[in-house]
Design a protein around this motif. Structure first.
Motif, PDB file in Angstrom:
ATOM      1  N   GLU A 237       0.843  -1.174   0.058  1.00  0.00           N
ATOM      2  CA  GLU A 237       0.007   0.015  -0.065  1.00  0.00           C
ATOM      3  C   GLU A 237       1.005   1.447  -0.050  1.00  0.00           C
ATOM      4  O   GLU A 237       0.328   2.419  -0.411  1.00  0.00           O
ATOM      5  CB  GLU A 237      -0.989  -0.026   1.224  1.00  0.00           C
ATOM      6  N   LEU A 238       2.081   1.045   0.466  1.00  0.00           N
ATOM      7  CA  LEU A 238       2.932   2.183   0.469  1.00  0.00           C
ATOM      8  C   LEU A 238       3.783   2.546  -0.783  1.00  0.00           C
ATOM      9  O   LEU A 238       4.644   3.285  -0.823  1.00  0.00           O
ATOM     10  CB  LEU A 238       3.993   2.244   1.630  1.00  0.00           C
ATOM     11  N   ASN A 239       3.451   1.829  -1.792  1.00  0.00           N
ATOM     12  CA  ASN A 239       3.948   1.861  -3.061  1.00  0.00           C
ATOM     13  C   ASN A 239       2.857   2.317  -3.911  1.00  0.00           C
ATOM     14  O   ASN A 239       2.096   1.421  -4.521  1.00  0.00           O
ATOM     15  CB  ASN A 239       4.471   0.640  -3.582  1.00  0.00           C
ATOM     16  N   TYR A 240       3.008   3.667  -4.239  1.00  0.00           N
ATOM     17  CA  TYR A 240       1.752   3.808  -5.053  1.00  0.00           C
ATOM     18  C   TYR A 240       1.928   3.905  -6.422  1.00  0.00           C
ATOM     19  O   TYR A 240       0.913   3.699  -7.434  1.00  0.00           O
ATOM     20  CB  TYR A 240       1.622   5.729  -4.897  1.00  0.00           C
ATOM     21  N   ARG A 241       3.058   3.501  -6.842  1.00  0.00           N
ATOM     22  CA  ARG A 241       3.202   2.988  -8.336  1.00  0.00           C
ATOM     23  C   ARG A 241       2.369   1.670  -8.451  1.00  0.00           C
ATOM     24  O   ARG A 241       2.028   1.533  -9.689  1.00  0.00           O
ATOM     25  CB  ARG A 241       4.640   2.868  -8.644  1.00  0.00           C
ATOM     26  N   GLN A 242       2.428   0.935  -7.686  1.00  0.00           N
ATOM     27  CA  GLN A 242       1.776  -0.332  -7.424  1.00  0.00           C
ATOM     28  C   GLN A 242       0.160   0.048  -7.570  1.00  0.00           C
ATOM     29  O   GLN A 242      -0.501  -0.758  -8.567  1.00  0.00           O
ATOM     30  CB  GLN A 242       2.039  -1.178  -6.460  1.00  0.00           C
ATOM     31  N   GLU A 243      -0.294   0.750  -6.734  1.00  0.00           N
ATOM     32  CA  GLU A 243      -1.595   1.073  -6.912  1.00  0.00           C
ATOM     33  C   GLU A 243      -2.062   1.716  -8.224  1.00  0.00           C
ATOM     34  O   GLU A 243      -3.005   1.246  -8.875  1.00  0.00           O
ATOM     35  CB  GLU A 243      -2.005   2.185  -5.830  1.00  0.00           C
ATOM     36  N   ALA A 244      -1.050   2.509  -8.908  1.00  0.00           N
ATOM     37  CA  ALA A 244      -1.201   2.874 -10.306  1.00  0.00           C
ATOM     38  C   ALA A 244      -1.358   1.689 -11.313  1.00  0.00           C
ATOM     39  O   ALA A 244      -2.241   1.933 -12.113  1.00  0.00           O
ATOM     40  CB  ALA A 244      -0.138   3.648 -10.781  1.00  0.00           C
ATOM     41  N   HIS A 246      -2.398  -1.044 -10.394  1.00  0.00           N
ATOM     42  CA  HIS A 246      -3.837  -1.935 -10.418  1.00  0.00           C
ATOM     43  C   HIS A 246      -5.035  -1.232 -11.048  1.00  0.00           C
ATOM     44  O   HIS A 246      -5.772  -1.697 -11.650  1.00  0.00           O
ATOM     45  CB  HIS A 246      -3.983  -2.001  -8.747  1.00  0.00           C
ATOM     46  N   ALA A 247      -4.825   0.273 -11.020  1.00  0.00           N
ATOM     47  CA  ALA A 247      -5.811   0.943 -11.707  1.00  0.00           C
ATOM     48  C   ALA A 247      -5.749   0.877 -13.072  1.00  0.00           C
ATOM     49  O   ALA A 247      -6.954   0.644 -13.574  1.00  0.00           O
ATOM     50  CB  ALA A 247      -5.656   2.525 -11.212  1.00  0.00           C
ATOM     51  N   GLU A 248      -4.712   0.712 -13.631  1.00  0.00           N
ATOM     52  CA  GLU A 248      -4.759   0.411 -15.082  1.00  0.00           C
ATOM     53  C   GLU A 248      -5.027  -0.891 -15.688  1.00  0.00           C
ATOM     54  O   GLU A 248      -5.717  -1.002 -16.639  1.00  0.00           O
ATOM     55  CB  GLU A 248      -3.094   0.891 -15.613  1.00  0.00           C
ATOM     56  N   ARG A 249      -4.747  -1.749 -14.564  1.00  0.00           N
ATOM     57  CA  ARG A 249      -5.220  -3.184 -14.974  1.00  0.00           C
ATOM     58  C   ARG A 249      -6.854  -3.094 -14.895  1.00  0.00           C
ATOM     59  O   ARG A 249      -7.374  -3.813 -15.807  1.00  0.00           O
ATOM     60  CB  ARG A 249      -4.701  -4.281 -14.054  1.00  0.00           C
ATOM     61  N   PHE A 250      -7.360  -2.726 -13.999  1.00  0.00           N
ATOM     62  CA  PHE A 250      -8.761  -2.412 -13.804  1.00  0.00           C
ATOM     63  C   PHE A 250      -9.277  -1.632 -15.064  1.00  0.00           C
ATOM     64  O   PHE A 250     -10.390  -2.219 -15.660  1.00  0.00           O
ATOM     65  CB  PHE A 250      -9.372  -2.030 -12.684  1.00  0.00           C
ATOM     66  N   ALA A 251      -8.682  -0.953 -15.560  1.00  0.00           N
ATOM     67  CA  ALA A 251      -9.098   0.131 -17.047  1.00  0.00           C
ATOM     68  C   ALA A 251      -9.107  -0.942 -18.018  1.00  0.00           C
ATOM     69  O   ALA A 251      -9.949  -0.851 -18.922  1.00  0.00           O
ATOM     70  CB  ALA A 251      -8.079   1.356 -17.106  1.00  0.00           C
ATOM     71  N   ALA A 252      -8.043  -1.659 -18.208  1.00  0.00           N
ATOM     72  CA  ALA A 252      -7.846  -2.695 -19.195  1.00  0.00           C
ATOM     73  C   ALA A 252      -8.990  -3.769 -19.080  1.00  0.00           C
ATOM     74  O   ALA A 252      -9.713  -3.989 -20.159  1.00  0.00           O
ATOM     75  CB  ALA A 252      -6.197  -3.149 -19.211  1.00  0.00           C
ATOM     76  N   MET A 253      -9.282  -3.981 -17.916  1.00  0.00           N
ATOM     77  CA  MET A 253     -10.505  -5.092 -17.825  1.00  0.00           C
ATOM     78  C   MET A 253     -11.765  -4.695 -18.189  1.00  0.00           C
ATOM     79  O   MET A 253     -12.536  -5.357 -18.850  1.00  0.00           O
ATOM     80  CB  MET A 253     -10.244  -5.820 -16.142  1.00  0.00           C
ATOM     81  N   PHE A 319      -9.758  -8.962  -8.184  1.00  0.00           N
ATOM     82  CA  PHE A 319     -10.858  -8.184  -7.755  1.00  0.00           C
ATOM     83  C   PHE A 319     -10.596  -6.883  -6.787  1.00  0.00           C
ATOM     84  O   PHE A 319      -9.236  -7.064  -6.140  1.00  0.00           O
ATOM     85  CB  PHE A 319     -12.054  -9.031  -7.185  1.00  0.00           C
ATOM     86  N   HIS A 320     -11.190  -5.810  -6.857  1.00  0.00           N
ATOM     87  CA  HIS A 320     -11.127  -4.586  -5.863  1.00  0.00           C
ATOM     88  C   HIS A 320     -11.540  -5.233  -4.666  1.00  0.00           C
ATOM     89  O   HIS A 320     -12.834  -5.571  -4.244  1.00  0.00           O
ATOM     90  CB  HIS A 320     -11.973  -3.607  -6.452  1.00  0.00           C
ATOM     91  N   ALA A 321     -10.859  -5.375  -3.490  1.00  0.00           N
ATOM     92  CA  ALA A 321     -10.767  -5.703  -2.271  1.00  0.00           C
ATOM     93  C   ALA A 321     -11.309  -4.696  -1.210  1.00  0.00           C
ATOM     94  O   ALA A 321     -11.792  -5.143  -0.201  1.00  0.00           O
ATOM     95  CB  ALA A 321      -9.679  -6.465  -1.786  1.00  0.00           C
ATOM     96  N   MET A 364      -5.948  -1.868  -2.338  1.00  0.00           N
ATOM     97  CA  MET A 364      -6.127  -3.243  -1.749  1.00  0.00           C
ATOM     98  C   MET A 364      -6.941  -4.110  -2.709  1.00  0.00           C
ATOM     99  O   MET A 364      -8.061  -3.807  -3.206  1.00  0.00           O
ATOM    100  CB  MET A 364      -7.081  -3.167  -0.475  1.00  0.00           C
ATOM    101  N   VAL A 365      -6.140  -5.204  -3.324  1.00  0.00           N
ATOM    102  CA  VAL A 365      -6.735  -5.891  -4.367  1.00  0.00           C
ATOM    103  C   VAL A 365      -6.641  -7.204  -3.828  1.00  0.00           C
ATOM    104  O   VAL A 365      -5.666  -7.717  -3.001  1.00  0.00           O
ATOM    105  CB  VAL A 365      -6.346  -5.686  -5.537  1.00  0.00           C
ATOM    106  N   GLY A 366      -7.473  -8.162  -4.467  1.00  0.00           N
ATOM    107  CA  GLY A 366      -7.359  -9.685  -4.099  1.00  0.00           C
ATOM    108  C   GLY A 366      -7.212 -10.322  -5.497  1.00  0.00           C
ATOM    109  O   GLY A 366      -7.560 -10.030  -6.701  1.00  0.00           O
ATOM    110  N   ARG A 367      -6.543 -11.593  -5.314  1.00  0.00           N
ATOM    111  CA  ARG A 367      -6.180 -12.332  -6.465  1.00  0.00           C
ATOM    112  C   ARG A 367      -6.516 -13.887  -6.146  1.00  0.00           C
ATOM    113  O   ARG A 367      -6.596 -14.432  -4.950  1.00  0.00           O
ATOM    114  CB  ARG A 367      -4.439 -12.383  -6.905  1.00  0.00           C
ATOM    115  N   LEU A 368      -7.010 -14.559  -6.954  1.00  0.00           N
ATOM    116  CA  LEU A 368      -7.593 -16.034  -6.783  1.00  0.00           C
ATOM    117  C   LEU A 368      -6.529 -16.744  -7.750  1.00  0.00           C
ATOM    118  O   LEU A 368      -6.522 -16.928  -8.916  1.00  0.00           O
ATOM    119  CB  LEU A 368      -8.999 -16.026  -7.524  1.00  0.00           C
ATOM    120  N   THR A 369      -5.778 -17.271  -6.817  1.00  0.00           N
ATOM    121  CA  THR A 369      -4.615 -18.371  -7.492  1.00  0.00           C
ATOM    122  C   THR A 369      -5.080 -19.561  -7.963  1.00  0.00           C
ATOM    123  O   THR A 369      -6.397 -19.619  -7.669  1.00  0.00           O
ATOM    124  CB  THR A 369      -3.560 -18.446  -6.367  1.00  0.00           C
ATOM    125  N   PRO A 370      -4.640 -20.316  -8.807  1.00  0.00           N
ATOM    126  CA  PRO A 370      -5.221 -21.447  -9.400  1.00  0.00           C
ATOM    127  C   PRO A 370      -5.468 -22.452  -8.296  1.00  0.00           C
ATOM    128  O   PRO A 370      -6.681 -23.108  -8.306  1.00  0.00           O
ATOM    129  CB  PRO A 370      -4.068 -21.869 -10.264  1.00  0.00           C
TER     130      PRO A 370
END
Length: 633
Positions: A237-244, A246-253, A319-321, A364-370
């Protein structure tokens, strides 16, 4: 997107542009390597560190006194009466500490409140409403961070609101205007937050080590492992580049979804400590009156919200957690907006005015692993076929069961739950009498006390998101049926990736009375029901062919004396065993008392008065325990 339809058009206030003419010359902007190196040079705030340790030490001393010493002296029955109130009081004390200290402690309280798998409900309830809100940071300090990361503010922004629109434990957000006229929200980390996080995690790591010395805690949870999980999420959460990212991944989705809007990321104004997003503030999703006043049908909002999350979970597995009301907005479009803008992506007709459903805050995002997907698939198959063993095996596949878990007892509890609620719809489930569930709870009280479960964090994110969504959807539409929306996604999960062969192993574990139940008939005659019947018929035929072989194996093992039998004690036998155990405890303590008195007397006459006094004190404590055990008889 046309300006007519653009969210956030009224989101920036009309206060005058701040005077930035007195800005200092632009400092030399640090390189990425210099910033990364600076993040590793933490300074410990020792005052804060020792305050955290003192709180943890005092808490564990009280736990030791109540749950170990007094429990040994008077037994669990006498101290259990006030346990709930003690837990509530301790949770309130931690809540006060978190509000005072802010930062990591607020995040920790929110993390603890999500761990329904390992903590008593009273603690969860007390911490669930802990808000991530703290006093704001002076703009001079925020401006310093902006200057260090982006250069002088007036060169990057034509207007910048000095009063934040929101302040949280890790950072705060300000509205601003870019030279090109774009309205943005700038999220800035609090100065010194990395050292603060490092200090708190350092102290919490010591406390986590203390916790593992308590067997009743160590059996229930791996506290250092949970802390590692919490720490990893916090640093993310302290890495705002990672949040960016996430936002771009949701935009692509959702690029092809005409009803979802994700704010644009301004990469040139984003660093590890600063995130700049398009300002998309609109109607909060829980502002029901305003939604209705704009001509939007709330049933449309509920349906789109549910469908969007189901697509994230079952299709994208990302998913957006954090779907609380502050992160979801509704933006109404003109009634004559050109299709498909603002329409449902699945082609369902709109009941009201078209709109965008807007998501913000992607930290905050969640991932469903295989592994989680495969475990969920097995759980659903087990639930739909009443196969308790398969459900428990899916728990093991998901990593939910602790190594010490009694798998047989959990399987029995699952089977008992099936017998209680099988065939009931949602309304009938809500009307199940409390005594029915209390009976199941009493029968399996040993499981409730031991709680041999520890759920992975992504799975908890999923459960938390689904819980919040259910509340919001039913708030928007009281008649909303989430299960109806979920059916096609569940069917897809059960049959994807060539899993048709695995469904052929489904045991058709229905009782004769269940075959005529309306819900069962409806399920069997649905789109996938015919395939399920064929697979079940194949399974029955295969089992029938294997029956002679299995019978031969059982008889052979019986002839060799290799069959094992499990016998469960009846309630009366269990009471007799408990009485015998108490009698033996009294006998052992009486012998220990006599030995301590005799030994102390010998030591006293030998001249060791101090040791003798300690021995007599222990003897008095033991005698007190003997009296209490006798009184409890």
């Amino acid at each position: 997107m046309p300006d007519l339809n653009k969210p956030g058009s009224e989101s920036i206030s009309s206060e005058p542009k701040p005077d930035l003419s007195t800005a200092e010359p632009e400092p030399a902007r640090p390189s990425a390597d210099e910033i990364a190196a600076g993040l590793t040079e933490y300074r410990v705030n020792w005052r804060r560190y020792w305050r955290t340790l003192r709180f943890g030490a005092w808490l564990f001393l009280r736990i030791l006194w109540w749950e170990v010493v007094l429990r040994w002296l008077v037994g669990n029955k006498l101290i259990s009466g006030g346990r709930t109130e003690r837990f509530r009081r301790w949770a309130q004390e931690f809540r006060g500490l978190a509000v005072t200290m802010g930062g990591v402690m607020i995040k920790l309280g929110q993390f603890i409140s999500s761990r329904v798998d390992i903590l008593p409900p009273v603690i969860i309830q007390e911490l669930a409403s802990l808000q991530d809100e703290v006093p704001t940071v002076a703009f001079d300090l925020i401006r310093k961070t902006l200057d260090e990361e982006l250069g002088p503010v007036e060169r990057r922004f034509s207007a910048f609101e000095t009063v934040p629109v929101a302040a949280a434990s890790l950072g705060q957000a300000h509205r601003a205007l870019l030279p090109g006229g774009e309205r943005v929200v700038v999220k800035v980390q609090r100065p010194g937050i990395h050292s603060l996080v490092y200090t708190d995690l350092k102290a919490l790591r010591v406390i986590a080590g203390w916790a593992m010395y308590f067997p009743f805690i160590a059996r229930r949870a791996n506290i250092p492992g949970l802390l590692d999980e919490f720490s990893a999420g916090l640093w993310d959460e302290l890495n705002y580049r990672q949040e960016a990212d996430h936002a771009e991944r949701f935009a692509a989705m959702f690029a092809d979804n005409p009803g979802i809007y994700i704010p644009r990321v301004y990469r040139e104004l984003t660093t590890r400590r600063i995130l700049t997003l398009e300002d998309v503030t609109a109607i909060k999703i829980t502002d029901y009156d305003r939604i209705t006043a704009e001509g939007i049908d709330r049933r449309d909002v509920a349906r789109r919200l549910q469908h969007t999350y189901l697509e994230m979970i079952f299709v994208e597995r990302f998913f957006h957690a954090d779907p609380h009301p502050g992160n979801l907005f509704v933006y109404p479009l003109p009634p004559d907006a050109p299709a498909p803008n603002g329409q449902h992506a699945n082609g369902q007709p709109m009941l009201g005015r078209p709109f965008y459903l807007i998501f913000v805050d992607f930290g905050m995002v969640g991932r469903l692993t295989p592994e989680i997907v495969a475990g969920l698939r097995e759980t659903l198959i087990g639930l739909t076929t009443r196969d308790a063993r398969r459900v428990v095996e899916s728990y093991q596949q998901l990593g939910i069961l602790l190594p010490c878990a009694d798998v047989r007892r959990i399987e029995e509890a699952t089977r008992a739950a099936f017998d209680t609620v099988w065939g009931l719809n949602l309304s009938q489930l809500s009307n199940v009498h409390v005594s029915e569930m209390a009976r199941v709870g009493r029968d399996f009280s040993d499981l409730l006390l031991s709680l041999p479960f520890q759920v992975p964090q992504d799975f908890l994110y999923l459960a938390r998101a689904i819980g919040i969504l259910s509340g919001m959807c039913t708030g928007l539409d009281p008649d909303f049926d989430p299960w109806r929306e979920m059916q096609p996604f569940v069917a897809r999960l059960l049959t994807e990736n060539g899993e048709r062969s695995s469904t052929r192993r489904l045991p058709f574990d229905l009782k004769p009375r269940d075959l005529l139940h309306p819900q069962t008939l409806n399920a069997l005659l649905s789109d996938g029901g015919i395939d399920l019947l064929l697979n079940t018929g194949y399974d029955l035929a295969r089992r029938t062919m294997h029956l002679p072989v299995l019978l031969d194996q059982v008889l052979t093992r019986a002839d060799r004396g290799e069959l094992n039998m499990q016998i469960a004690a009846s309630p009366q036998l269990q009471c007799d065993l408990n009485r015998l155990e108490r009698t033996l405890n009294r006998l052992v303590n009486a012998v220990l008392f006599a030995g301590l008195v005799f030994g102390s007397a010998l030591v006293y006459y030998a001249g060791e008065h101090t040791i003798s006094t300690l021995g007599l004190i222990l003897a008095a404590v033991t005698f007190l325990r003997v009296l209490i055990l006798g009184w409890r008889r």
